[in-house]
Design an enzyme around this catalytic site. Structure first.
Site, PDB file in Angstrom:
ATOM      1  CB  CYS A 186      86.440  51.011  52.325  1.00 19.00           C
ATOM      2  SG  CYS A 186      87.673  51.873  53.298  1.00 19.00           S
ATOM      3  CB  CYS A 202      89.031  52.707  50.403  1.00 16.27           C
ATOM      4  SG  CYS A 202      89.406  51.456  51.642  1.00 16.27           S
TER       5      CYS A 202
END
Length: 108
Positions: free
Chosen positions: A33, A36
Site C-alpha cells: 500500500c 501506508c
C-alpha cells in the site's frame, strides 16, 4: 515498516493484549500500500510525540483474522482504543491531521 515507537503485531493474541487497556492507536496497513508507506514516518513521529499512547501496526495480510474481525476495508485504517474499547470513529486514509486530533482526544 514501523517507525518511531510503533510496535509491529503479527499475532491476534498479542493484538488483544496490547489493545486491552490505555490509549492505543492501531495502524492497519499492507506492505504493498503506497499511502501506508507514505504515512508511516508521520505515524512514527506521532508515536514519539504522544509517548503516553501505545502505537501498534497490523499487517492485514499477515493477521487476516484481526483485520476481518475489525472490518478493515481500506488501508491505511487507524482504529483508536480508549480503556480497551475501540472508538466508533476511524481514520481511513493518510489524513495525519485528523489522526492527531483523535489521538489528542484519547491521550488526555
Amino acid at each position: 515498516m514501523s517507525h518511531g515507537k510503533v510496535i509491529a503485531v503479527d499475532n491476534p493474541i498479542i493484538y488483544k493484549a496490547l489493545t486491552s487497556s490505555g490509549p492505543v492507536v492501531v495502524d492497519f496497513f499492507a506492505t504493498w500500500c503506497g499511502p501506508c508507506r507514505a504515512v508511516a514516518p508521520k505515524v512514527g513521529e506521532l508515536s514519539e510525540k504522544y509517548s503516553n499512547v501505545r502505537f501498534i501496526q497490523v499487517d492485514v495480510d499477515k493477521v487476516r483474522s484481526v483485520a476481518h474481525e475489525m472490518n478493515i476495508r481500506a488501508m491505511p485504517t487507524f482504529v483508536l482504543y480508549k480503556d480497551g474499547q475501540p472508538l466508533e470513529k476511524r481514520v481511513v486514509g493518510g489524513n495525519v491531521r485528523e489522526l492527531e486530533e483523535m489521538i489528542k482526544s484519547i491521550s488526555a
